[in-house]
Scaffold this active site. Structure first.
Site, PDB file in Angstrom:
ATOM      1  N   GLY A   4       2.902  -8.141  12.959  1.00  0.00           N
ATOM      2  CA  GLY A   4       3.074  -7.284  11.999  1.00  0.00           C
ATOM      3  C   GLY A   4       1.735  -6.331  11.398  1.00  0.00           C
ATOM      4  O   GLY A   4       2.481  -4.600  10.859  1.00  0.00           O
ATOM      5  N   HIS A  16      -0.956  -5.618   9.992  1.00  0.00           N
ATOM      6  CA  HIS A  16      -1.315  -5.905   8.600  1.00  0.00           C
ATOM      7  C   HIS A  16      -3.460  -5.532   8.364  1.00  0.00           C
ATOM      8  O   HIS A  16      -3.576  -6.218   7.409  1.00  0.00           O
ATOM      9  CB  HIS A  16      -0.380  -6.674   7.973  1.00  0.00           C
ATOM     10  CG  HIS A  16       0.457  -5.611   7.274  1.00  0.00           C
ATOM     11  ND1 HIS A  16      -0.035  -4.997   6.106  1.00  0.00           N
ATOM     12  CD2 HIS A  16       1.379  -5.422   7.366  1.00  0.00           C
ATOM     13  CE1 HIS A  16       1.099  -4.299   5.556  1.00  0.00           C
ATOM     14  NE2 HIS A  16       2.018  -5.023   6.499  1.00  0.00           N
ATOM     15  N   SER A  53      -6.623  -6.794  15.620  1.00  0.00           N
ATOM     16  CA  SER A  53      -4.926  -7.400  16.236  1.00  0.00           C
ATOM     17  C   SER A  53      -4.717  -6.202  17.354  1.00  0.00           C
ATOM     18  O   SER A  53      -3.643  -5.774  17.644  1.00  0.00           O
ATOM     19  CB  SER A  53      -4.552  -7.266  14.815  1.00  0.00           C
ATOM     20  OG  SER A  53      -3.439  -6.203  14.187  1.00  0.00           O
ATOM     21  N   CYS A 100       4.028  -8.956  -0.016  1.00  0.00           N
ATOM     22  CA  CYS A 100       3.767  -7.438   0.818  1.00  0.00           C
ATOM     23  C   CYS A 100       4.887  -7.843   2.505  1.00  0.00           C
ATOM     24  O   CYS A 100       5.121  -8.245   2.521  1.00  0.00           O
ATOM     25  CB  CYS A 100       3.167  -7.244   1.641  1.00  0.00           C
ATOM     26  SG  CYS A 100       3.100  -5.449   2.417  1.00  0.00           S
ATOM     27  N   GLY A 151       3.994  -9.429   8.810  1.00  0.00           N
ATOM     28  CA  GLY A 151       4.511 -10.118   9.958  1.00  0.00           C
ATOM     29  C   GLY A 151       4.325 -11.710   9.870  1.00  0.00           C
ATOM     30  O   GLY A 151       2.662 -11.541   9.710  1.00  0.00           O
ATOM     31  N   GLY A 186       0.778 -13.363  12.083  1.00  0.00           N
ATOM     32  CA  GLY A 186      -1.196 -13.498  11.629  1.00  0.00           C
ATOM     33  C   GLY A 186      -0.410 -14.326   9.731  1.00  0.00           C
ATOM     34  O   GLY A 186      -1.718 -15.051   8.946  1.00  0.00           O
ATOM     35  N   TYR A 222      -7.666 -11.946   4.180  1.00  0.00           N
ATOM     36  CA  TYR A 222      -7.986 -10.837   4.021  1.00  0.00           C
ATOM     37  C   TYR A 222      -9.503  -9.581   4.733  1.00  0.00           C
ATOM     38  O   TYR A 222     -10.412 -10.334   3.789  1.00  0.00           O
ATOM     39  CB  TYR A 222      -9.082 -10.286   1.982  1.00  0.00           C
ATOM     40  CG  TYR A 222      -7.488 -10.630   0.933  1.00  0.00           C
ATOM     41  CD1 TYR A 222      -6.566  -9.936   1.794  1.00  0.00           C
ATOM     42  CD2 TYR A 222      -7.300 -11.072  -0.009  1.00  0.00           C
ATOM     43  CE1 TYR A 222      -5.140 -10.156   0.559  1.00  0.00           C
ATOM     44  CE2 TYR A 222      -6.428 -11.305  -1.470  1.00  0.00           C
ATOM     45  CZ  TYR A 222      -4.963 -10.732  -0.807  1.00  0.00           C
ATOM     46  OH  TYR A 222      -4.388 -10.828  -1.732  1.00  0.00           O
TER      47      TYR A 222
END
Length: 530
Positions: A108, A110, A116, A172, A176, A179, A472
Site C-alpha cells: 500500500g 504506507h 518498501s 486508514c 494495504g 503490510g 509505525y
C-alpha cells in the site's frame, strides 16, 4: 610470495563479487522474468523500467505516501514489477535472487520510512497493488484478502454482504492489507477483538525459492512469524485468510475537544486511569494536538477524544457518567451509525460523505511527515504532560499531534508469544507521535523537533527496551545500511519491535531464508539462537 599472491587473489575475488552485486545484469533479470512466466499470464505489461518518463514516475509516486521519499533513486532502482499474477511474484523473487538484485515489496506504500520502495543498493520494487481480490464467505464468517487490497476495499466488500460483520484493523482506508496485517495492525476494535494477526487463520506466501506456500505447507513456525513479525523478512505475502468478527448494526461514536484552558490536561490525566478499564466494547482515543487559541496568533493544545462504542447512546452515556464524568459528555455529542460509516467518522470525513470514498486510491503522495511510537505502562504525571505540551508548541508552522490508543480488554488476555506481535498485557496505551510539513526545506528542522519531543517523553514510557510499534516504522530506533544485516544492530531495533519474540523470529529466518535474501534496513537476521 605465494601468500601475497593468495591475498591479492582473494581481494580481487571479493572485488569481482562486489561488482557483481553492485552492477547486476539487469538484462539477464528481465530475460529471466520472461522465461519464468507463461504467455497465458504475460509479465511484460507489469514491468516498468526505471527512467525519467511520466509513466514510470506515475507508477512510482502512486504508492509513495511520504513526500520525503518522492524522488526515485535512479542510480539504484532498476524497475517496478506490478505483479498481476502469482507467477509474476514467483518469477520476480527467483530472478532477483539469481541476479544479485535486492527486492523491496510494496502493498500500500504506507511504510513510514519508505523501506518498501527505497534502497541504496541495486533493487527492484515488487508492487502488489494489482493483486487485490477479496472473497467473503458470510456463512463461515471468513474472508480471503490479497496483499494489495486496501482496508477500505476490505471493509466495503464485507459490508456489501453483511452489515454485522467487520475486521479489527486500522482506520486508514488506503493502507494495504499485506503490510498492515503482517505487522500487527490495530484499530478501534482492539480492546474487544485484539488486532489483525489474532484473526489470521491461513496465508499464502512466496518463499525465497519462489514456491507458493500456505499454512499447511509452510509450517506453524513460519506461520507464527509472519503474524506480527512483518512479512518482508520471510517472503512475499500474497494473501491472508481471516476470521471476521461481529459488530452491532448500530454503533455509537463521539468526538469531544478539551483545550488546556478547558482543563484538557486534567481530563487527559483521568483518561489514563480509566481508558484501559472501560468495558471492552468501548474504545476512546485521546489525541493531543496543536490548535489555535482564543486570541489571534495564539496557540494552545487541544486534546480531542474520539470514541466508538459497540452499542447505543443510552448505554454509552451510563458508562461515561459512572466512570469518567470529568469529560462532561452530552447526548448531543453522540452519533449513532453503521460500523462502515464509523470508519468515515474516524477518518474525519464530513458527515454525509458517501462510503464509496473508501474505495479511492490516491494517485499522488501525501505530505512530508515523520512518525514515532511508544508504549506506556503507568500514567504520565501532569507535569510530564505539560512538558510534552511545551515541546509541541515549539514546532514551527507544522501540524503536530499525538495519539494515545488505549489497551486493556482482550489485549490483556492474549499471551505475548501467541503471535510474533509481542506488545500485550501491561500496557495502558500506545502513543503515536506525528508531524507533517509542507516544504522540503523544513525537513531537517522538523525531524529535529520530533526527536526532541521523543526525548522529552522518555522518562514516562517503557524502557529497557524502549518499545516501538513495527507498523509505525521508525529508522531512529536502529537500522542497518541497505544490503547489510549486522546482527548486533538488528538486535537493537528487533528487541524494541519484537521484545522476547526476537529470538524465535531469528530462528525462523535462519530456517527459511538462511542466505538473507529478504532484507531491508530493519529486517530480521538469520541467526540460530542456542
Amino acid at each position: 610470495m605465494k601468500e601475497a599472491l593468495s591475498v591479492l587473489c582473494l581481494v580481487l575475488l571479493v572485488s569481482v563479487l562486489e561488482a557483481a552485486v553492485t552492477k547486476p545484469k539487469f538484462g539477464d533479470f528481465i530475460g529471466c522474468l520472461r522465461y519464468r512466466t507463461s504467455p497465458e499470464n504475460p509479465i511484460t505489461d507489469a514491468i516498468s523500467i526505471a527512467d525519467n518518463t511520466t509513466a514510470f514516475l506515475s507508477s512510482y509516486v502512486s504508492y509513495t505516501k511520504n513526500k520525503r521519499f518522492l524522488s526515485p533513486n535512479y542510480k539504484k532502482l532498476l524497475a517496478i514489477v506490478a505483479a498481476k499474477h502469482v507467477s509474476h511474484v514467483q518469477a520476480t523473487v527467483v530472478c532477483a535472487k539469481s541476479n544479485g538484485i535486492q527486492l523491496r515489496i510494496r502493498s500500500g506504500g504506507h511504510d513510514y520510512e519508505g523501506l518498501s520502495y527505497m534502497s541504496s543498493v541495486p533493487f527492484v520494487i515488487l508492487d502488489m497493488y494489482n493483486l487485490r481480490s477479496i472473497t467473503v464467505d458470510v456463512s463461515s464468517k471468513k474472508a480471503w484478502v490479497q496483499a494489495g487490497a486496501t482496508l477500505g476495499e476490505l471493509y466495503t466488500k464485507v459490508n456489501d454482504v453483511s452489515q454485522t460483520l467487520a475486521f479489527p484493523a486500522g482506520v486508514c482506508a488506503t493502507v494495504g492489507a499485506g503490510g498492515h496485517i503482517s505487522g500487527g495492525g490495530y484499530g478501534n476494535l482492539m480492546r474487544k477483538y485484539g488486532i489483525t494477526v489474532d484473526h489470521v487463520i491461513d496465508a499464502q506466501i512466496v518463499d525465497v525459492n519462489g514456491k507458493l506456500l500456505n499454512r499447511l505447507t509452510m509450517g506453524e513456525d513460519l506461520f507464527w512469524a509472519i503474524r506480527g513479525g512483518g512479512g518482508g523478512s520471510f517472503g512475499v505475502i500474497l494473501s491472508w485468510k481471516i476470521n471476521l468478527v461481529e459488530v452491532p448494526k448500530i454503533v455509537t461514536v463521539f468526538k469531544v475537544n478539551k483545550t488546556l484552558e478547558q482543563g484538557g490536561t486534567d481530563v487527559l490525566y483521568k483518561w489514563q486511569l480509566v481508558a484501559s478499564k472501560f468495558p471492552e466494547s468501548l474504545f476512546v482515543r485521546a489525541m493531543p494536538q496543536v490548535a489555535n487559541g482564543t486570541k489571534r496568533g495564539e496557540r494552545t493544545i487541544a486534546v480531542v477524544f474520539y470514541a466508538q462504542f459497540l452499542g447505543r447512546t443510552d448505554e454509552l452515556m451510563a458508562i461515561m457518567n459512572q466512570n469518567w464524568p470529568k469529560l462532561g459528555l452530552k447526548r448531543e455529542d453522540c452519533q449513532e451509525m453503521s460500523w462502515l460509516n464509523s470508519t468515515l467518522f474516524w477518518a474525519d470525513y464530513p458527515a454525509g460523505t458517501p462510503t464509496s470514498i473508501l474505495l479511492d486510491r490516491p494517485s499522488s503522495p501525501g505530505d512530508f511527515f515523520k512518525s514515532k511510537s511508544d508504549y506506556v505502562k503507568k500514567p504520565i504525571p501532569k507535569e510530564g504532560l505539560e512538558k510534552l505540551w511545551k515541546t509541541m508548541l515549539k514546532f514551527n508552522n507544522n501540524i503536530v499531534w499525538m495519539q494515545f490508543n488505549p489497551y486493556g480488554g482482550v489485549m490483556d488476555r492474549i499471551p505475548a508469544t501467541a503471535t510474533a506481535f509481542p506488545h500485550r498485557k501491561g500496557n495502558l496505551f500506545k502513543i503515536q507521535y506525528f508531524t507533517t510539513w509542507f516544504n522540503a526545506n523544513a525537513t531537517e528542522s522538523s525531524l529535529s523537533q520530533m526527536k526532541e519531543l521523543y526525548e522529552v517523553a522518555e522518562p514516562y514510557v517503557s524502557s529497557n527496551p524502549r518499545e516501538a510499534f513495527f507498523n509505525y516504522r521508525d529508522i531512529d530506533v536502529g537500522s542497518n545500511p541497505s544490503g547489510e544485516t549486522n546482527v548486533d544492530e538488528a538486535k537493537i531495533y528487533g528487541s524494541k519491535y519484537f521484545l522476547g519474540n526476537l529470538k524465535r523470529l531469528m530462528d525462523v529466518k535462519a530456517k527459511y531464508d538462511p542466505e538473507n535474501f529478504f532484507k531491508n534496513e530493519q529486517s530480521i537476521p538469520p541467526v540460530r539462537v542456542m
